[in-house]
Design an enzyme around this catalytic site. Structure first.
Site, PDB file in Angstrom:
ATOM      1  N   CYS A   1      43.186  -8.777  56.467  1.00  0.00           N
ATOM      2  CA  CYS A   1      43.136  -8.015  55.215  1.00  0.00           C
ATOM      3  C   CYS A   1      43.341  -8.937  54.011  1.00  0.00           C
ATOM      4  CB  CYS A   1      44.208  -6.934  55.238  1.00  0.00           C
ATOM      5  SG  CYS A   1      44.288  -5.943  53.729  1.00  0.00           S
TER       6      CYS A   1
ATOM      7  N   ASP B   1      69.073  -1.116  58.983  1.00  0.00           N
ATOM      8  CA  ASP B   1      69.509   0.217  58.574  1.00  0.00           C
ATOM      9  C   ASP B   1      68.588   1.309  59.107  1.00  0.00           C
ATOM     10  OD1 ASP B   1      70.956   2.184  56.975  1.00  0.00           O
ATOM     11  OD2 ASP B   1      69.209   2.175  55.666  1.00  0.00           O
TER      12      ASP B   1
ATOM     13  N   CYS C   1      57.019  -2.254  56.296  1.00  0.00           N
ATOM     14  CA  CYS C   1      58.093  -2.069  57.281  1.00  0.00           C
ATOM     15  C   CYS C   1      57.558  -1.583  58.633  1.00  0.00           C
ATOM     16  CB  CYS C   1      59.112  -1.070  56.747  1.00  0.00           C
ATOM     17  SG  CYS C   1      60.563  -0.919  57.807  1.00  0.00           S
TER      18      CYS C   1
ATOM     19  N   CYS D   1      61.324 -10.424  59.389  1.00  0.00           N
ATOM     20  CA  CYS D   1      62.534  -9.802  58.855  1.00  0.00           C
ATOM     21  C   CYS D   1      63.694 -10.147  59.797  1.00  0.00           C
ATOM     22  CB  CYS D   1      62.352  -8.296  58.679  1.00  0.00           C
ATOM     23  SG  CYS D   1      62.001  -7.391  60.210  1.00  0.00           S
TER      24      CYS D   1
ATOM     25  N   TYR E   1      65.735  15.502  53.945  1.00  0.00           N
ATOM     26  CA  TYR E   1      64.956  14.385  54.474  1.00  0.00           C
ATOM     27  C   TYR E   1      65.821  13.244  54.985  1.00  0.00           C
ATOM     28  CZ  TYR E   1      65.764  12.760  49.656  1.00  0.00           C
ATOM     29  OH  TYR E   1      66.326  12.408  48.455  1.00  0.00           O
ATOM     30  N   CYS E   2      67.139  13.367  54.920  1.00  0.00           N
ATOM     31  CA  CYS E   2      68.013  12.241  55.254  1.00  0.00           C
ATOM     32  C   CYS E   2      67.906  11.867  56.726  1.00  0.00           C
ATOM     33  CB  CYS E   2      69.458  12.560  54.904  1.00  0.00           C
ATOM     34  SG  CYS E   2      70.579  11.159  55.215  1.00  0.00           S
TER      35      CYS E   2
ATOM     36  N   ARG F   1      67.714  17.718  47.811  1.00  0.00           N
ATOM     37  CA  ARG F   1      69.072  17.170  47.701  1.00  0.00           C
ATOM     38  C   ARG F   1      70.056  18.292  47.386  1.00  0.00           C
ATOM     39  NH1 ARG F   1      69.139  11.839  48.130  1.00  0.00           N
ATOM     40  NH2 ARG F   1      71.302  11.759  47.410  1.00  0.00           N
TER      41      ARG F   1
ATOM     42  N   CYS G   1      78.634  12.817  54.968  1.00  0.00           N
ATOM     43  CA  CYS G   1      78.218  13.005  53.578  1.00  0.00           C
ATOM     44  C   CYS G   1      78.575  14.417  53.125  1.00  0.00           C
ATOM     45  CB  CYS G   1      76.702  12.778  53.451  1.00  0.00           C
ATOM     46  SG  CYS G   1      76.107  12.734  51.741  1.00  0.00           S
TER      47      CYS G   1
ATOM     48  N   CYS H   1      49.211   2.406  54.461  1.00  0.00           N
ATOM     49  CA  CYS H   1      48.236   1.341  54.198  1.00  0.00           C
ATOM     50  C   CYS H   1      47.286   1.694  53.064  1.00  0.00           C
ATOM     51  CB  CYS H   1      47.452   1.035  55.470  1.00  0.00           C
ATOM     52  SG  CYS H   1      46.108  -0.164  55.239  1.00  0.00           S
TER      53      CYS H   1
END
Length: 466
Positions: free
Chosen positions: A348, A304, A358, A288, A28-29, A142, A22, A377
């Site tokens: 829940c 990913d 995720c 998933c 944070y990437c 960024r 990049c 949560c």
């Protein structure tokens, strides 16, 4: 009589033709570190042979009439326009009659120029632009390789996309600071970027080295909350409470002003769920495993966010992609999302909307000490409880054949009712009477105030705005 072959299960691949390379160095990437998966001086660039194999296999494996290609990175525009012209040539060559190929390209927007825009428009490529809000919020993390801000270059790219009539939407990272400025971020994307489809991705990064993982151990968060116990997170990770407040705040703006005009991915997904449909986004599905990631050299990974050696399924030049997608290991990966859910989550009342979200975020303990609770949560519960009455009303509108936009008038009427109730509840004896008579409250409706101010308040989780 021969039995028909089993129906193919559709799957999606996020393709990274230049791997993690990049031109920016976003703090944070999580993907920049993937260079460590390959030897030093490795060339991160998809070859024509891998590209040809990928396009042909992916088209052949898709059962539907529309085939979606998603190109990401790193920064995929570093591959140059000619690479994507070749992509289109191969897609046209391999796509059978009666099917349609669509392309989307996720970019930081800094390299967009007239040539890119002409190609993107001519081939109807949907462009996702990564932008984190107004200048100060965007430039906080960024930056380019020299540490310089990227905001001006991104906005120049957005202006070119607008000028050339290229379809685009936005992807915004919810980090520590964007999550604390919900209306500022939302209104900037809506009014200045003029995005009508908004995606928000929470950044949550644990500190330290997990088994077999590549975490680079950035500094821990010095202000960790008691509710977010467990492995420490980075200072740029969003806090759960801020995450929930972000979504509830922009939802209130959206449901009053923008229904039918601005589409927020999370709202769209959850409206479908409230209507009884399956989750259209993997993070909210019960299982998933049908959304994989492919590196530049044909290496296929489970997801990913799980591009790690233990989640490497194989290489599509050695084993057909369709076989890799159907491996028992990949099915187990997807089923584990459901099977590893702790009891606290299984019982829940908002599980139907969340399903534990995720797995990469499930690293804190439940109140009774069981591991596997999602870090976000508390924020999700706040958001789900808030949207529930509105989405019940929206679902009823749509099921009865009325437009979703009608919810805005319904909410406006309940807001007015609530404001009127507040006037009755707070008026003093010597104030003008809330009834509008022009007389003092004490000489008009003072004795009727309890009745006038009573009744349910609009917009609360207990009372639907329908």
């Amino acid at each position: 009589m021969d039995q028909a072959p089993p129906a193919r299960t559709p799957f999606h691949v996020m393709t990274k033709p230049i791997g993690p390379i990049c031109n920016l160095d976003c703090k944070y990437c999580y993907y920049l570190e993937k260079e460590a998966l390959y030897p030093p001086r490795h060339v991160f660039r998809m070859s024509d042979e891998v590209l040809d194999s990928y396009v042909s296999q992916y088209i052949a494996a898709q059962p539907g009439n529309e085939i979606e290609f998603a190109w990401q990175g790193g920064e995929p525009t570093l591959m140059g326009v000619d690479f994507f012209k070749r992509v289109v040539e191969l897609q046209q060559h391999y796509c059978p009659d009666g099917k349609q190929v669509n392309n989307s390209l996720q970019t930081n927007g800094t390299l967009i120029d007239d040539e890119w825009c002409e190609f993107l428009r001519e081939n109807d490529v949907l462009v996702g632009v990564s932008v984190d809000g107004p200048r100060e919020l965007h430039d906080r993390y960024r930056v380019d390789k020299g540490g310089k801000p990227s905001f001006d270059d991104v906005m120049r790219g957005v202006a070119l996309l607008k000028e050339h009539g290229v379809r685009y939407n936005t992807l915004t990272v919810l980090h520590r600071y964007t999550a604390q400025s919900p209306l500022e971020v939302y209104r900037f994307l809506r009014d200045e970027v003029e995005s009508d489809f908004l995606q928000f991705i929470p950044i949550v990064e644990r500190v330290g080295v997990g088994e077999g993982l590549l975490w680079l151990a950035p500094p821990p968060d010095p202000d960790a909350d008691a509710e977010e116990t467990g492995p420490p997170v980075t200072p740029w990770s969003v806090r759960s409470r801020d995450f929930g407040e972000f979504y509830t705040t922009i939802f209130d703006e959206w449901v009053r002003n923008d229904v039918g005009k601005v589409f927020v991915q999370t709202f769209e997904v959850h409206l479908g769920i409230w209507m009884g449909l399956p989750a259209s986004l993997c993070v909210f599905g019960e299982t998933c495993g049908n959304a994989m990631a492919m590196e530049h050299n044909g290496d296929l990974y489970s997801c990913d966010h799980y591009v790690y050696p233990e989640y490497h399924l194989g290489n599509i030049t050695d084993t057909p992609m369709e076989e890799l997608a159907a491996l028992p290991a990949q099915k187990k990966f997807g089923d584990d999302k459901r099977d590893a859910l702790p009891k606290y989550c299984r019982e829940c009342d908002v599980k139907f909307a969340c399903n534990g979200e995720c797995p990469k975020h499930r690293f804190i303990d439940t109140p009774d000490g069981e591991p596997g609770l999602n870090y976000l949560c508390a924020g999700y519960k706040r958001y789900f409880k808030h949207i529930d009455p509105y989405f019940k009303a929206l679902a009823n509108l749509l099921k009865s054949g009325r437009p979703a936009e009608d919810i805005m008038q319904m909410v406006a009427e309940r807001d007015a009712q609530m404001a009127q109730q507040d006037r009755w509840a707070t008026a003093g004896r010597n104030d003008d009477c809330p009834c509008g008579s022009g007389r003092k409250f004490k000489r008009c409706c003072w004795d009727k105030r309890a009745t006038r101010a009573g009744g349910p308040r609009a917009g609360t989780p207990e009372h639907s705005p329908s």
